[in-house]
Design a protein around this motif. Structure first.
Motif, PDB file in Angstrom:
ATOM      1  N   GLY A 268       0.818  -1.205   0.000  1.00 25.11           N
ATOM      2  CA  GLY A 268       0.000   0.000   0.000  1.00 25.11           C
ATOM      3  C   GLY A 268       0.842   1.241   0.000  1.00 25.11           C
ATOM      4  O   GLY A 268       0.326   2.363   0.013  1.00 25.11           O
ATOM      5  N   GLY A 269       2.169   1.046  -0.037  1.00 25.33           N
ATOM      6  CA  GLY A 269       3.095   2.161  -0.058  1.00 25.33           C
ATOM      7  C   GLY A 269       3.649   2.438  -1.439  1.00 25.33           C
ATOM      8  O   GLY A 269       3.347   1.732  -2.418  1.00 25.33           O
ATOM      9  N   LEU A 270       4.486   3.447  -1.526  1.00 24.65           N
ATOM     10  CA  LEU A 270       5.029   3.934  -2.792  1.00 24.65           C
ATOM     11  C   LEU A 270       5.848   2.881  -3.532  1.00 24.65           C
ATOM     12  O   LEU A 270       5.667   2.670  -4.731  1.00 24.65           O
ATOM     13  CB  LEU A 270       5.897   5.169  -2.513  1.00 24.65           C
ATOM     14  N   ASP A 271       6.747   2.203  -2.829  1.00 21.68           N
ATOM     15  CA  ASP A 271       7.730   1.353  -3.494  1.00 21.68           C
ATOM     16  C   ASP A 271       7.094   0.139  -4.166  1.00 21.68           C
ATOM     17  O   ASP A 271       7.305  -0.111  -5.360  1.00 21.68           O
ATOM     18  CB  ASP A 271       8.802   0.907  -2.498  1.00 21.68           C
ATOM     19  N   SER A 272       6.332  -0.621  -3.393  1.00 27.09           N
ATOM     20  CA  SER A 272       5.678  -1.788  -3.988  1.00 27.09           C
ATOM     21  C   SER A 272       4.630  -1.349  -5.007  1.00 27.09           C
ATOM     22  O   SER A 272       4.388  -2.046  -6.006  1.00 27.09           O
ATOM     23  CB  SER A 272       5.049  -2.666  -2.909  1.00 27.09           C
ATOM     24  N   GLY A 273       4.019  -0.187  -4.795  1.00 23.82           N
ATOM     25  CA  GLY A 273       3.049   0.331  -5.763  1.00 23.82           C
ATOM     26  C   GLY A 273       3.694   0.617  -7.107  1.00 23.82           C
ATOM     27  O   GLY A 273       3.127   0.312  -8.165  1.00 23.82           O
ATOM     28  N   ALA A 274       4.898   1.191  -7.088  1.00 22.55           N
ATOM     29  CA  ALA A 274       5.615   1.468  -8.338  1.00 22.55           C
ATOM     30  C   ALA A 274       5.964   0.175  -9.053  1.00 22.55           C
ATOM     31  O   ALA A 274       5.847   0.072 -10.280  1.00 22.55           O
ATOM     32  CB  ALA A 274       6.869   2.285  -8.041  1.00 22.55           C
ATOM     33  N   VAL A 275       6.407  -0.828  -8.290  1.00 22.00           N
ATOM     34  CA  VAL A 275       6.756  -2.119  -8.895  1.00 22.00           C
ATOM     35  C   VAL A 275       5.536  -2.731  -9.572  1.00 22.00           C
ATOM     36  O   VAL A 275       5.602  -3.181 -10.727  1.00 22.00           O
ATOM     37  CB  VAL A 275       7.324  -3.083  -7.828  1.00 22.00           C
ATOM     38  N   VAL A 276       4.407  -2.756  -8.875  1.00 12.89           N
ATOM     39  CA  VAL A 276       3.196  -3.371  -9.420  1.00 12.89           C
ATOM     40  C   VAL A 276       2.682  -2.594 -10.627  1.00 12.89           C
ATOM     41  O   VAL A 276       2.256  -3.187 -11.631  1.00 12.89           O
ATOM     42  CB  VAL A 276       2.112  -3.473  -8.335  1.00 12.89           C
ATOM     43  N   ALA A 277       2.728  -1.264 -10.559  1.00 12.91           N
ATOM     44  CA  ALA A 277       2.232  -0.451 -11.673  1.00 12.91           C
ATOM     45  C   ALA A 277       3.008  -0.732 -12.952  1.00 12.91           C
ATOM     46  O   ALA A 277       2.421  -0.851 -14.036  1.00 12.91           O
ATOM     47  CB  ALA A 277       2.326   1.037 -11.313  1.00 12.91           C
ATOM     48  N   VAL A 278       4.319  -0.852 -12.841  1.00  9.84           N
ATOM     49  CA  VAL A 278       5.132  -1.129 -14.032  1.00  9.84           C
ATOM     50  C   VAL A 278       4.961  -2.577 -14.476  1.00  9.84           C
ATOM     51  O   VAL A 278       4.809  -2.867 -15.667  1.00  9.84           O
ATOM     52  CB  VAL A 278       6.619  -0.821 -13.757  1.00  9.84           C
ATOM     53  N   TRP A 497      16.081  14.148  -0.662  1.00 14.53           N
ATOM     54  CA  TRP A 497      15.273  14.537   0.479  1.00 14.53           C
ATOM     55  C   TRP A 497      13.846  14.015   0.282  1.00 14.53           C
ATOM     56  O   TRP A 497      13.204  14.253  -0.740  1.00 14.53           O
ATOM     57  CB  TRP A 497      15.272  16.059   0.659  1.00 14.53           C
ATOM     58  N   ASN A 498      13.372  13.241   1.260  1.00 14.37           N
ATOM     59  CA  ASN A 498      12.037  12.657   1.212  1.00 14.37           C
ATOM     60  C   ASN A 498      11.855  11.751  -0.011  1.00 14.37           C
ATOM     61  O   ASN A 498      10.762  11.623  -0.535  1.00 14.37           O
ATOM     62  CB  ASN A 498      10.955  13.740   1.230  1.00 14.37           C
ATOM     63  N   LYS A 499      12.972  11.169  -0.484  1.00 12.26           N
ATOM     64  CA  LYS A 499      12.937  10.179  -1.570  1.00 12.26           C
ATOM     65  C   LYS A 499      12.280  10.741  -2.833  1.00 12.26           C
ATOM     66  O   LYS A 499      11.527  10.062  -3.535  1.00 12.26           O
ATOM     67  CB  LYS A 499      12.210   8.915  -1.098  1.00 12.26           C
ATOM     68  N   MET A 500      12.616  12.008  -3.143  1.00 10.14           N
ATOM     69  CA  MET A 500      11.912  12.687  -4.224  1.00 10.14           C
ATOM     70  C   MET A 500      12.158  12.044  -5.584  1.00 10.14           C
ATOM     71  O   MET A 500      11.276  12.043  -6.444  1.00 10.14           O
ATOM     72  CB  MET A 500      12.319  14.158  -4.263  1.00 10.14           C
ATOM     73  N   ILE A 501      13.328  11.444  -5.811  1.00  7.41           N
ATOM     74  CA  ILE A 501      13.590  10.874  -7.129  1.00  7.41           C
ATOM     75  C   ILE A 501      12.625   9.729  -7.424  1.00  7.41           C
ATOM     76  O   ILE A 501      12.170   9.565  -8.564  1.00  7.41           O
ATOM     77  CB  ILE A 501      15.065  10.411  -7.254  1.00  7.41           C
ATOM     78  N   ILE A 502      12.283   8.954  -6.407  1.00  6.88           N
ATOM     79  CA  ILE A 502      11.340   7.852  -6.625  1.00  6.88           C
ATOM     80  C   ILE A 502       9.907   8.362  -6.665  1.00  6.88           C
ATOM     81  O   ILE A 502       9.085   7.905  -7.473  1.00  6.88           O
ATOM     82  CB  ILE A 502      11.523   6.766  -5.550  1.00  6.88           C
ATOM     83  N   ARG A 503       9.589   9.324  -5.821  1.00  5.46           N
ATOM     84  CA  ARG A 503       8.230   9.884  -5.845  1.00  5.46           C
ATOM     85  C   ARG A 503       7.944  10.514  -7.212  1.00  5.46           C
ATOM     86  O   ARG A 503       6.867  10.288  -7.806  1.00  5.46           O
ATOM     87  CB  ARG A 503       8.063  10.924  -4.739  1.00  5.46           C
ATOM     88  N   GLU A 504       8.891  11.315  -7.693  1.00  5.66           N
ATOM     89  CA  GLU A 504       8.686  11.969  -8.984  1.00  5.66           C
ATOM     90  C   GLU A 504       8.679  10.953 -10.124  1.00  5.66           C
ATOM     91  O   GLU A 504       7.913  11.093 -11.083  1.00  5.66           O
ATOM     92  CB  GLU A 504       9.773  13.017  -9.212  1.00  5.66           C
ATOM     93  N   PRO A 511      -1.369   7.665  -8.718  1.00  2.86           N
ATOM     94  CA  PRO A 511      -2.080   8.889  -8.350  1.00  2.86           C
ATOM     95  C   PRO A 511      -1.257   9.740  -7.383  1.00  2.86           C
ATOM     96  O   PRO A 511      -0.461   9.214  -6.594  1.00  2.86           O
ATOM     97  CB  PRO A 511      -3.349   8.361  -7.667  1.00  2.86           C
ATOM     98  N   HIS A 512      -1.480  11.039  -7.426  1.00  2.00           N
ATOM     99  CA  HIS A 512      -0.703  11.962  -6.606  1.00  2.00           C
ATOM    100  C   HIS A 512      -0.827  11.644  -5.122  1.00  2.00           C
ATOM    101  O   HIS A 512       0.172  11.664  -4.386  1.00  2.00           O
ATOM    102  CB  HIS A 512      -1.175  13.402  -6.868  1.00  2.00           C
ATOM    103  N   ASP A 513      -2.035  11.338  -4.658  1.00  2.16           N
ATOM    104  CA  ASP A 513      -2.203  11.071  -3.229  1.00  2.16           C
ATOM    105  C   ASP A 513      -1.528   9.769  -2.820  1.00  2.16           C
ATOM    106  O   ASP A 513      -1.138   9.598  -1.658  1.00  2.16           O
ATOM    107  CB  ASP A 513      -3.682  11.052  -2.839  1.00  2.16           C
ATOM    108  N   PHE A 514      -1.377   8.830  -3.753  1.00  4.16           N
ATOM    109  CA  PHE A 514      -0.659   7.584  -3.466  1.00  4.16           C
ATOM    110  C   PHE A 514       0.837   7.848  -3.392  1.00  4.16           C
ATOM    111  O   PHE A 514       1.539   7.329  -2.510  1.00  4.16           O
ATOM    112  CB  PHE A 514      -0.955   6.557  -4.560  1.00  4.16           C
ATOM    113  N   VAL A 515       1.342   8.663  -4.299  1.00  4.85           N
ATOM    114  CA  VAL A 515       2.778   8.951  -4.351  1.00  4.85           C
ATOM    115  C   VAL A 515       3.241   9.691  -3.107  1.00  4.85           C
ATOM    116  O   VAL A 515       4.329   9.426  -2.583  1.00  4.85           O
ATOM    117  CB  VAL A 515       3.109   9.779  -5.613  1.00  4.85           C
ATOM    118  N   TYR A 516       2.430  10.590  -2.593  1.00  2.00           N
ATOM    119  CA  TYR A 516       2.883  11.467  -1.514  1.00  2.00           C
ATOM    120  C   TYR A 516       2.267  11.141  -0.151  1.00  2.00           C
ATOM    121  O   TYR A 516       2.479  11.884   0.806  1.00  2.00           O
ATOM    122  CB  TYR A 516       2.598  12.933  -1.876  1.00  2.00           C
ATOM    123  N   ARG A 517       1.553  10.036  -0.062  1.00  4.92           N
ATOM    124  CA  ARG A 517       1.015   9.665   1.247  1.00  4.92           C
ATOM    125  C   ARG A 517       2.139   9.146   2.141  1.00  4.92           C
ATOM    126  O   ARG A 517       3.081   8.516   1.679  1.00  4.92           O
ATOM    127  CB  ARG A 517      -0.104   8.622   1.131  1.00  4.92           C
TER     128      ARG A 517
END
Length: 619
Positions: A268-278, A497-504, A511-517
């Protein structure tokens, strides 16, 4: 995921008859069964004895290992995967006859052509065993970041090696004296048994049977990719984000290489979400598994995971961990506790391992054909993921750097002898000194290489292995790690800072709220785990005392163990500290017994295939 083990004795010294060697090999192989349930192959010829257990993922029909070269003078066996093997094959087809479609075979022919330099061409996670019969040399190697395990022990001219510590104990000559160190300060080359070592990630070992010489050499160092001076490169942060995104997509696509179904753990977090999306762009109907517990409901992770799967139309499996009934559900007993010490190769018990194990067990039992699992592991370590956690007081990048400096100074003052009277002491992590002119964050990157091997990758491998599942980690493609290491210091604040390279990077798919939650592991999470640990102790303590106390193998006096039990509670700091000490003492005692006897204290098939936890769709 696979596993191998063996032993080699040079100088024509053969201590055991062939029948005895085969018996030892088979016993080592039995302890590797879960790493490779699909096939077993043995090789025994002076001076090498070798066994391989296979989990069939690529080239199901023809990929048995070890794989021999054309004139039967060299073989290779690989635990793990070589993701770029098809690309590498195209350069060798005119000079070598490939006998399989297995990714492992490329290692063999590359080694014939360029020797150890073959390691630089491999993209993958691997532990390699390669035997050169002509030169009488054994070559062992481990992937750059230490994703796949490899242990060894040298006793005189004898070298014993295996994918797991427990498999080594099947050999009668292996060292058996345990040594205990603080887990937060353990060297990547030591194990919990004196005389048994781990081959560090990014290293290879060469054993010459003619001379019995053993050489260990590094072939990869993260520091080689650092930029320490202000860089004249005209690229801006957005350029780095775009290029990193392109590498990440290729990394995920490569890790979908499989002839069996692939799934993913979605927190439900950014990292696994990015993996699944791709992964969803290249793989149909990716099954996603999430932990459903009170703390994942409270922090919103499980709701985010469900909404994400609904949006992508992916099968979603929320595996329910009921803290009130969990121990009854898994029939937790002293045997369960002993089982975890055995499969984890360590004198520790941790709730994180337990939950991951049960998640894998759910997958293996209900989806037995699903042998590959994608994880979001490794995203935080090199991209600034720990710079701005929700519970941190750091205000900006400079504040975070100051915190790193203070932590480094504190760590350097903590090296000390242990209190145990067994010769144990606290090790450093092999970082004797840092290269000149490197930044504080670059130093932290180097430490993270060791932290990953010591804990995250280590327990992820064991948890998945216990259920015959191969865990794959797209964020730890060495190209991604090297790319982050090479970001010039002037861009660190903007990108890390705040893992911006992966968030961006992930903003293109999520979705934006998923990326920055915010992802939180707050107090309720820890409280829930401590409560379960307390229940475990209450549940198994009487059995433990009857079996382990008042005998010569006990590490602690009966009075000390009983005192910790009386003090343990979940309502005070001292009570929680006593609980932690008691659990560690119990785990260390079980581990010492395993070392001395060389045998599992319970069935190695304990919990394997038993009824797993259930999903709970209505939450």
């Amino acid at each position: 995921m696979c596993g191998f083990a063996g032993f080699i004795d040079g100088n024509n010294h053969q201590q055991y008859k062939q029948s005895e060697r085969l018996q030892i090999l088979n016993q080592m192989g039995e302890r590797l069964y879960r790493r490779g349930i699909d096939d077993k192959q043995l090789f025994d010829s002076t001076p090498l004895s070798f066994i391989f257990r296979r989990l069939s993922i690529v080239d199901l029909a023809g990929g048995q290992q070890p794989i021999w070269n054309e004139d039967k003078t060299m073989f290779v066996a690989v635990n793990g995967e070589i993701y770029n093997h098809i690309e590498l094959r195209s350069n060798l087809r005119n000079t070598h006859q490939f006998r399989t479609y297995s990714d492992a075979e490329i290692v063999l022919h590359l080694y014939e052509e360029i020797g150890v330099n073959a390691l630089h061409l491999l993209n993958g996670m691997f532990a390699i065993a390669l035997w050169d019969a002509r030169r009488q040399q054994l070559f062992l190697a481990r992937d750059r970041l230490g994703i796949k395990p490899l242990y060894y022990a040298q006793i005189g001219s004898l070298l014993i090696f295996s994918s797991t510590l427990m498999s080594l104990f099947a050999h009668p000559d292996v060292p058996r004296h345990p040594q205990f160190q603080d887990l937060t300060n353990l060297s990547v080359t030591t194990s919990y048994v004196r005389g048994i070592n781990r081959l560090a990630g990014g290293h290879y070992l060469l054993y010459d049977a003619n001379t019995t010489n053993l050489i260990i050499q590094s072939y990869w160092n993260l520091e080689n990719y650092w930029v320490t001076e202000p860089n004249s490169d005209s690229r801006q942060p957005q350029d780095y984000i775009r290029e990193y995104r392109e590498l990440f997509v290729d990394s995920v696509q490569k890790r979908l290489m499989s002839d069996v179904p692939v799934g993913a753990f979605l927190s439900g977090g950014l990292d696994s979400g990015a993996v699944v999306a791709v992964a969803n762009q290249f793989h149909n109907r990716l099954h996603c598994f999430s932990i459903l517990a009170d703390y994942t409901r409270e922090n919103g992770d499980i709701q985010a995971a469900r909404q994400f799967c609904q949006k992508l139309n992916l099968p979603f499996h929320p595996v329910y961990f009921d803290s009130e009934k969990l121990l009854e559900q898994v029939h937790f007993s002293l045997e369960t506790f002993e089982y975890f010490i055995w499969i984890m190769d360590a004198p520790k018990f941790n709730m994180d391992w337990f939950l991951k194990h049960e998640l894998h067990r759910y997958c293996q039992t209900l989806f037995p054909d699903l042998k590959v699992m994608l994880l979001g592991q490794g995203a935080d370590e090199f991209a600034g993921g720990y710079s701005a956690p929700e519970d941190s007081s750091t205000k900006d990048w400079q504040d975070y750097i100051q915190q790193l400096n203070e932590e480094e100074q504190q760590t350097s003052q903590l090296k000390q002898l242990t209190s145990l009277n067994d010769g144990s002491y606290l090790f450093d992590r092999g970082i004797k000194s840092y290269p000149p002119d490197c930044t504080s964050f670059q130093k932290q990157m180097l430490r993270e290489v060791y932290y990953l091997q010591d804990y995250n990758l280590w327990h992820e491998d064991r948890s998945a292995m216990s259920q015959s599942i191969e865990a794959r980690v797209p964020f730890l493609d060495h190209r991604l790690v090297e790319y982050l290491a090479a970001v010039p210091p002037q861009h660190h604040a903007a990108l890390f800072w705040n893992k911006m390279i992966i968030r961006e990077m992930a903003g293109q798919w999520l979705p934006h709220d998923f990326v920055y939650r915010k992802k939180s592991f707050g107090a309720s999470h820890q409280t829930e785990w401590v409560l379960i640990q307390y229940k475990i102790v209450q549940r198994i303590f009487t059995q433990f005392c009857e079996k382990y106390l008042a005998n010569s193998r006990s590490l602690f006096s009966d009075e000390q163990i009983l005192s910790w039990f009386d003090q343990a509670n979940v309502n005070s700091v001292k009570g929680i500290q006593a609980l932690d000490k008691l659990l560690n003492a119990m785990a260390m005692t079980v581990f010492k017994t395993i070392c001395l006897t060389g045998k599992s204290p319970t069935s190695m098939d304990y919990l394997y295939g038993c009824s797993p936890l259930k999903t709970l769709d209505d939450f």
